[in-house]
Design an enzyme around this catalytic site. Structure first.
Site, short mmCIF file in Angstrom:
data_model
loop_
_atom_site.label_atom_id
_atom_site.label_comp_id
_atom_site.label_asym_id
_atom_site.label_seq_id
_atom_site.Cartn_x
_atom_site.Cartn_y
_atom_site.Cartn_z
N ASP A 37 -31.25 22.30 -23.47
CA ASP A 37 -30.58 23.74 -23.36
C ASP A 37 -31.72 23.96 -22.10
OD1 ASP A 37 -27.54 24.31 -24.12
OD2 ASP A 37 -29.84 26.18 -23.69
N ASP A 60 -32.90 22.13 -15.88
CA ASP A 60 -31.83 21.79 -15.45
C ASP A 60 -31.43 21.25 -14.54
OD1 ASP A 60 -29.64 22.68 -14.05
OD2 ASP A 60 -31.14 24.12 -13.01
N ASN A 87 -22.75 17.12 -21.49
CA ASN A 87 -21.64 18.37 -21.67
C ASN A 87 -21.77 19.96 -21.29
OD1 ASN A 87 -20.10 20.03 -24.03
ND2 ASN A 87 -22.42 20.56 -24.22
N TYR A 158 -14.10 26.11 -11.37
CA TYR A 158 -13.99 25.05 -12.69
C TYR A 158 -13.00 23.41 -12.73
CZ TYR A 158 -14.32 24.01 -17.42
OH TYR A 158 -14.23 23.62 -19.32
N LYS A 162 -14.11 19.86 -12.60
CA LYS A 162 -13.72 19.03 -13.66
C LYS A 162 -12.88 17.82 -13.05
CE LYS A 162 -15.59 21.28 -17.18
NZ LYS A 162 -17.15 20.40 -17.78
N THR A 192 -15.27 28.26 -27.85
CA THR A 192 -16.92 28.48 -27.60
C THR A 192 -16.81 29.80 -26.71
OG1 THR A 192 -16.99 27.74 -25.45
CG2 THR A 192 -17.24 26.13 -27.42
#
Length: 286
Positions: A37, A60, A87, A158, A162, A192
């Site tokens: 992270d 990163d 993820n 996005y 994806k 989330t």
């Protein structure tokens, strides 16, 4: 539970949300976990809750060098890697007419390049192990989205990223199977930081089953990361709550073959006949 006993697992974006749930679930299943992270603080909290079987990495993954260092850190810490869970992600939601170049580029970089770069470096590692005569039981679990499969209004960047991840999964499964690697993808739905605006109307129950809890997604990911899952590759699963759905991608439908070049004027009736009765899954928000 020791389904993944001593398997080495990299989870990107593992400091919060679904990634955190994955990291903890793999640890519970006996795995050693690299908690990646950008935030050392949140990654450290997750690693501390796991204990000595976890290490922190803050590279990163949307950069080539960062993804390489992540794989190297896992190999240095644990001697190898068995599982990559891609993820990490961000959102910069805008309608097409409002989306800036930076908002487009950053979402594509973090999601799509952030999947490909770790996969590239880890695939090279697995290929080297296989060519040296070693046994590889590699597993890659990518994270796509319903937005990538069906589209989502206000999320062109996005959705495109994806969708690219879904196609990347198919290609990687076909290319890496020879080395003992499976590649699958999930399209999860859970509460989330990225989806609070979507699921804010769904209250968290005081008692009973919280269908939007991130932890609901992880059991499938842990199984896909296990040695037991070697026969499953190139698949896409929607997962939320207690639901798991195998998703079929683009498939060839009706066709007409004239056997020679068409003229534009004769194609109106042909195309109308091809699309008649076709009912695709609606774009989210349309």
């Amino acid at each position: 539970m020791t389904l993944c006993e001593d398997r080495v697992v990299i989870v990107t974006g593992a400091g919060r949300g679904i990634g955190r749930a994955h990291a903890l679930a793999f640890a519970e299943a006996g795995a050693r976990v690299v908690v990646n992270d950008l935030s050392a603080a949140v990654a450290g909290e997750v690693a501390a809750s796991i204990g000595p079987r976890a290490v922190v990495n803050t590279d990163d993954v949307g950069t080539w060098a960062g993804a390489r260092r992540l794989v190297e850190a896992a190999v240095d810490a644990f001697g190898g890697v068995d599982v990559l869970v891609n993820n990490a992600g961000i959102v910069r939601d805008r309608m097409i007419v409002s989306c800036t170049e930076d908002e487009w580029d950053e979402v594509i970089r973090v999601h799509l390049k952030g999947h490909f770069a770790p996969l590239h470096h880890l695939a090279a590692h697995w290929r080297a192990v296989a060519k040296a005569g070693g046994t590889v039981s590699g597993r890659v679990i990518n994270t796509s989205s319903g937005a990538g499969l069906f589209g989502s209004v206000g999320q062109a960047n996005y959705s495109a990223a994806k969708a690219g991840i879904a196609a990347l999964t198919l290609v990687a499964a076909a290319e890496l199977g020879r080395y003992g690697v499976t590649v699958n993808s999930i399209a999860p739905s859970a509460r989330t930081r990225m989806t609070e605006h979507v699921f804010d109307s769904m209250a968290v129950p005081e008692h009973g089953f919280d269908a939007m809890a991130p932890e609901n997604v992880s059991p499938l990911v842990v199984w896909l990361g296990s040695a037991e899952a070697g026969e499953v590759t190139g698949k896409m699963f929607e997962v939320d709550g207690g639901r798991i759905c195998l998703v079929d991608g683009w498939q060839r439908g009706r066709e007409v073959d004239k056997g020679e070049r068409w003229t534009p004027g004769e194609l109106g009736a042909v195309v109308r006949e091809l699309v008649a009765g076709h009912r695709p899954v609606p774009v989210y928000g349309a």
